[in-house]
Design a protein around this motif. Structure first.
Motif, mmCIF file in Angstrom:
data_model
loop_
_atom_site.group_PDB
_atom_site.id
_atom_site.type_symbol
_atom_site.label_atom_id
_atom_site.label_comp_id
_atom_site.label_asym_id
_atom_site.label_seq_id
_atom_site.Cartn_x
_atom_site.Cartn_y
_atom_site.Cartn_z
ATOM 1 N N PHE A 69 1.186 -1.401 0.731
ATOM 2 C CA PHE A 69 -0.191 -0.319 -0.267
ATOM 3 C C PHE A 69 0.932 0.999 0.274
ATOM 4 C CE2 PHE A 69 -3.250 -3.445 2.660
ATOM 5 C CZ PHE A 69 -4.000 -2.363 1.694
ATOM 6 N N THR A 70 0.539 2.451 -0.814
ATOM 7 C CA THR A 70 0.868 3.575 -0.786
ATOM 8 C C THR A 70 0.156 4.037 1.282
ATOM 9 O OG1 THR A 70 -0.592 5.293 -0.914
ATOM 10 C CG2 THR A 70 0.852 4.108 -2.349
ATOM 11 N N PRO A 71 1.206 4.922 2.209
ATOM 12 C CA PRO A 71 0.039 4.807 3.186
ATOM 13 C C PRO A 71 -0.673 5.814 3.201
ATOM 14 C CG PRO A 71 3.077 5.435 3.082
ATOM 15 C CD PRO A 71 2.270 5.137 1.626
ATOM 16 N N ARG A 72 -1.207 6.540 1.784
ATOM 17 C CA ARG A 72 -2.656 7.332 1.897
ATOM 18 C C ARG A 72 -3.578 6.112 1.837
ATOM 19 N NH1 ARG A 72 -4.590 11.950 2.770
ATOM 20 N NH2 ARG A 72 -2.557 12.502 3.137
ATOM 21 N N GLU A 73 -3.254 5.282 0.567
ATOM 22 C CA GLU A 73 -4.351 3.952 0.999
ATOM 23 C C GLU A 73 -4.452 3.640 2.036
ATOM 24 O OE1 GLU A 73 -3.362 2.298 -4.176
ATOM 25 O OE2 GLU A 73 -2.083 1.587 -1.971
ATOM 26 N N LEU A 74 -3.509 3.335 2.776
ATOM 27 C CA LEU A 74 -3.432 2.724 3.961
ATOM 28 C C LEU A 74 -4.216 3.239 4.836
ATOM 29 C CD1 LEU A 74 -3.915 -0.077 5.326
ATOM 30 C CD2 LEU A 74 -1.338 0.204 6.049
ATOM 31 N N ALA A 75 -4.548 4.752 5.702
ATOM 32 C CA ALA A 75 -4.601 5.287 6.057
ATOM 33 C C ALA A 75 -5.985 5.681 5.154
ATOM 34 C CB ALA A 75 -4.258 6.564 6.285
ATOM 35 N N ASP A 76 -6.425 5.605 4.555
ATOM 36 C CA ASP A 76 -8.043 6.203 3.814
ATOM 37 C C ASP A 76 -9.091 4.151 4.050
ATOM 38 O OD1 ASP A 76 -7.569 8.514 3.375
ATOM 39 O OD2 ASP A 76 -7.258 7.962 0.743
ATOM 40 N N ILE A 101 -10.210 4.246 7.781
ATOM 41 C CA ILE A 101 -10.977 5.414 8.088
ATOM 42 C C ILE A 101 -12.194 4.781 7.186
ATOM 43 C CG2 ILE A 101 -12.004 7.309 7.402
ATOM 44 C CD1 ILE A 101 -9.976 7.245 9.485
ATOM 45 N N GLU A 102 -12.173 3.941 6.306
ATOM 46 C CA GLU A 102 -12.843 3.814 5.508
ATOM 47 C C GLU A 102 -13.541 2.332 5.617
ATOM 48 O OE1 GLU A 102 -14.753 1.765 1.311
ATOM 49 O OE2 GLU A 102 -13.066 2.471 1.432
ATOM 50 N N PHE A 103 -12.381 1.472 6.505
ATOM 51 C CA PHE A 103 -13.510 0.051 7.379
ATOM 52 C C PHE A 103 -13.754 0.370 8.675
ATOM 53 C CE2 PHE A 103 -11.324 -3.746 5.739
ATOM 54 C CZ PHE A 103 -11.446 -3.547 4.712
ATOM 55 N N TYR A 104 -13.122 2.246 9.120
ATOM 56 C CA TYR A 104 -13.925 2.001 10.455
ATOM 57 C C TYR A 104 -15.198 2.906 10.734
ATOM 58 C CZ TYR A 104 -14.880 5.079 15.024
ATOM 59 O OH TYR A 104 -14.605 5.760 16.171
ATOM 60 N N ARG A 105 -15.872 3.701 9.819
ATOM 61 C CA ARG A 105 -17.099 3.751 9.068
ATOM 62 C C ARG A 105 -17.678 2.941 8.627
ATOM 63 N NH1 ARG A 105 -14.260 9.595 5.771
ATOM 64 N NH2 ARG A 105 -14.169 11.083 7.848
ATOM 65 N N ARG A 106 -17.603 1.775 8.538
ATOM 66 C CA ARG A 106 -18.802 1.249 8.068
ATOM 67 C C ARG A 106 -18.865 -0.067 9.417
ATOM 68 N NH1 ARG A 106 -17.268 -2.102 1.798
ATOM 69 N NH2 ARG A 106 -17.540 0.285 0.706
ATOM 70 N N ASN A 107 -17.996 0.369 10.779
ATOM 71 C CA ASN A 107 -18.282 -0.222 12.193
ATOM 72 C C ASN A 107 -17.324 -1.470 11.958
ATOM 73 O OD1 ASN A 107 -18.728 -0.268 14.770
ATOM 74 N ND2 ASN A 107 -20.996 -1.069 14.059
ATOM 75 N N TYR A 108 -16.647 -2.205 10.726
ATOM 76 C CA TYR A 108 -16.063 -2.637 11.185
ATOM 77 C C TYR A 108 -14.625 -3.329 11.360
ATOM 78 C CZ TYR A 108 -17.345 -3.709 6.024
ATOM 79 O OH TYR A 108 -17.901 -4.056 4.955
ATOM 80 N N ILE A 109 -13.915 -1.949 12.533
ATOM 81 C CA ILE A 109 -12.966 -2.376 12.908
ATOM 82 C C ILE A 109 -13.286 -1.006 14.072
ATOM 83 C CG2 ILE A 109 -11.604 -3.079 11.510
ATOM 84 C CD1 ILE A 109 -10.190 -0.145 10.619
ATOM 85 N N ILE A 165 -1.221 10.363 8.787
ATOM 86 C CA ILE A 165 -2.778 10.842 7.763
ATOM 87 C C ILE A 165 -3.910 10.807 8.683
ATOM 88 C CG2 ILE A 165 -3.836 9.920 6.136
ATOM 89 C CD1 ILE A 165 -0.924 9.367 4.769
ATOM 90 N N LEU A 166 -3.463 9.527 9.369
ATOM 91 C CA LEU A 166 -4.422 9.047 9.992
ATOM 92 C C LEU A 166 -5.550 10.104 11.535
ATOM 93 C CD1 LEU A 166 -4.032 4.866 10.408
ATOM 94 C CD2 LEU A 166 -6.213 6.191 9.568
ATOM 95 N N ARG A 167 -3.797 10.402 12.062
ATOM 96 C CA ARG A 167 -4.195 11.352 13.483
ATOM 97 C C ARG A 167 -4.109 13.107 13.151
ATOM 98 N NH1 ARG A 167 -5.590 7.348 17.086
ATOM 99 N NH2 ARG A 167 -3.525 6.195 18.083
ATOM 100 N N THR A 168 -3.361 13.597 11.924
ATOM 101 C CA THR A 168 -3.729 14.708 11.745
ATOM 102 C C THR A 168 -4.995 15.009 10.968
ATOM 103 O OG1 THR A 168 -1.957 14.702 9.663
ATOM 104 C CG2 THR A 168 -1.554 15.186 12.399
ATOM 105 N N GLU A 169 -4.806 14.495 9.714
ATOM 106 C CA GLU A 169 -6.013 14.889 8.208
ATOM 107 C C GLU A 169 -6.810 13.538 8.730
ATOM 108 O OE1 GLU A 169 -4.659 13.496 4.679
ATOM 109 O OE2 GLU A 169 -2.642 14.406 4.920
ATOM 110 N N HIS A 170 -7.534 12.731 9.677
ATOM 111 C CA HIS A 170 -9.065 12.582 9.842
ATOM 112 C C HIS A 170 -8.943 12.364 11.171
ATOM 113 C CE1 HIS A 170 -9.539 10.426 5.680
ATOM 114 N NE2 HIS A 170 -7.798 9.628 5.902
#
Length: 421
Positions: A86-93, A96-104, A130-135
């Motif tokens: 993954f690129t760092p952004r791909e993994l961060a996104d 977040i997508e999994f979290y918003r779907r309530n998977y994790i 990216i997770l901490r500062t952008e999301h």
């Protein structure tokens, strides 16, 4: 989610599954500034938290390309497996997508080593930033520290994540060099020491400045592979005891060797994963941390390996008949705690209850003592009403070797840990 990302996810989640050093958190990270997610100190793991909540953790590698050729590792350079990154952004996104779907509810991130330890560490830190500062993600994050990475990068990572782990893999330097010629214990212990020192300094800083960010608030953990080399249980547990002398070391995990790379003359021929030995080591680990046992009491020169037929607490009791019987109504908490069938919770309840009345076998049963195990090692008020067996050590062992551990209703596994034993 596009097909390319899904394909990477399948490969990199599979590559991460053999790292077991990520099951519990012990960290509290409150949501702030209208961010998303939070972490609870009661624990986060693959299945259940300490308070019984069922949660999920995305366990994944940034990449499974690796410049090292460790014989025991599925991701070693010479192994013929599908590779992805993954690129760092791909993994961060993705997180977040999994979290918003309530998977994790959180993330465990590790990586193969690409170009250099520093390069790999920088890319993992970028994911977390990216997770901490952008999301503004405040959920639990566990990062695998890369041996050989600079102290500066360890410091950066520790201020962003909840827990870090540096896996020892092989307990002795000699055998590590045999199976992983690119690694040495010096490069592994250095980030361990750095995490420990920074954590202590951070605690002092926060006493002076409460607004100072926390450094790995959930501490660190490590993992040892069991059965790939010839270390005895005594060697493994002696190393474990030394690691636990550092307050920052929260857990040592034991992973039974799985032959995932086909034939390699450096590795043993294993028919079955040594799950029983792995489980006995977790039980011995529990005795060291919560039952005031010393390593020499569990394993020593005469008994260098754990008995696989019975648990280590029962094994110790059988080898030390001079310690028994323990008088439930008179003896100290420390003595009662060493009785097979009595866990930490039950021992505390016994000491509290006997202040008000003399305890009988029926009272012990109500408290939660496993009398099938404890009966061989105790006396109490109505002992004449209960058949105390004057039995040989071999008879006791044969009678109890198939009895499940039910003290404090607890059985602990590497991925699902329930308190007490």
């Amino acid at each position: 989610m596009n097909e390319k990302i899904i394909a990477k996810l399948e490969i990199l989640a599979e590559s991460a599954k053999y790292d077991v050093s990520c099951s519990s958190s012990g960290s509290t990270r409150r949501n702030k500034n209208k961010g998303i997610g939070s972490a609870s100190k009661s624990g986060i793991c693959h299945t259940f938290t300490a308070d019984g909540r069922c949660v999920s953790l995305l366990k994944i590698m940034l990449t499974n390309y690796c410049m090292f050729d460790c014989a025991y590792c599925i991701n070693r350079q010479s192994n013929d497996i599908p590779r992805a990154g993954f690129t760092p952004r791909e993994l961060a996104d993705l997180t977040i997508e999994f979290y918003r779907r309530n998977y994790i509810e959180g993330l465990f991130i590790s990586s193969g080593i690409v170009r250099s330890p520093d390069h790999t560490m920088e890319r993992m830190i970028r994911v977390v930033k990216i997770l901490r500062t952008e999301h503004h993600f405040n959920g639990y994050i566990h990062m695998k520290a890369i041996p050989g990475a600079s102290d500066e990068l360890i410091n950066q990572a520790g201020l962003l994540v909840d827990r870090m782990s540096v896996n020892l893999e092989i307990p002795t330097e000699e055998n590590l060099k045999l199976l992983a010629p690119d690694k040495d214990h010096k490069s592994i212990y250095q980030p361990m020491r750095q995490i420990h020192q920074n954590l202590l300094e951070n605690i002092e800083d926060r006493k002076k400045f409460k607004s100072a960010p926390k450094f790995v608030p959930a501490g660190q953990s490590t993992q040892m592979i069991i059965g790939a080399t010839d270390e005895s249980d005594k060697q493994i547990l002696q190393l474990t005891a030394k690691l636990y002398k550092r307050p920052s070391m929260k857990r040592v995990y034991y992973s039974g060797f799985v032959p995932v790379n086909g034939y390699d003359k450096r590795l043993p021929v294993v028919q079955d994963v040594p799950r029983v030995r792995e489980n006995r080591l977790y039980q011995a680990d529990w005795l060291l941390r919560f039952y005031d046992f010393n390593v020499d009491e569990i394993v020593n020169d005469r008994y260098p390996d754990l008995d696989l037929t019975v648990d280590p607490k029962l094994s110790w009791a059988i080898r030390n008949p001079q310690f028994f019987p323990v008088d439930i109504n008179r003896d100290s908490y420390q003595k009662i705690l060493r009785v097979p069938g009595i866990g930490v919770k039950s021992a505390k309840l016994i000491v509290m209850a006997r202040r008000h009345r003399r305890l009988t076998f029926e009272a012990l049963k109500r408290i939660g003592v496993v009398l099938k195990r404890a009966q061989f090692f105790i006396i109490c008020h109505d002992m004449k009403k209960f058949k105390i067996l004057d039995s040989s050590a071999e008879y006791i062992k044969l009678s109890l070797q198939d009895t499940p551990l039910l003290e404090d209703k607890a059985i602990y596994q590497p991925q699902q840990l329930v308190m007490g034993w």
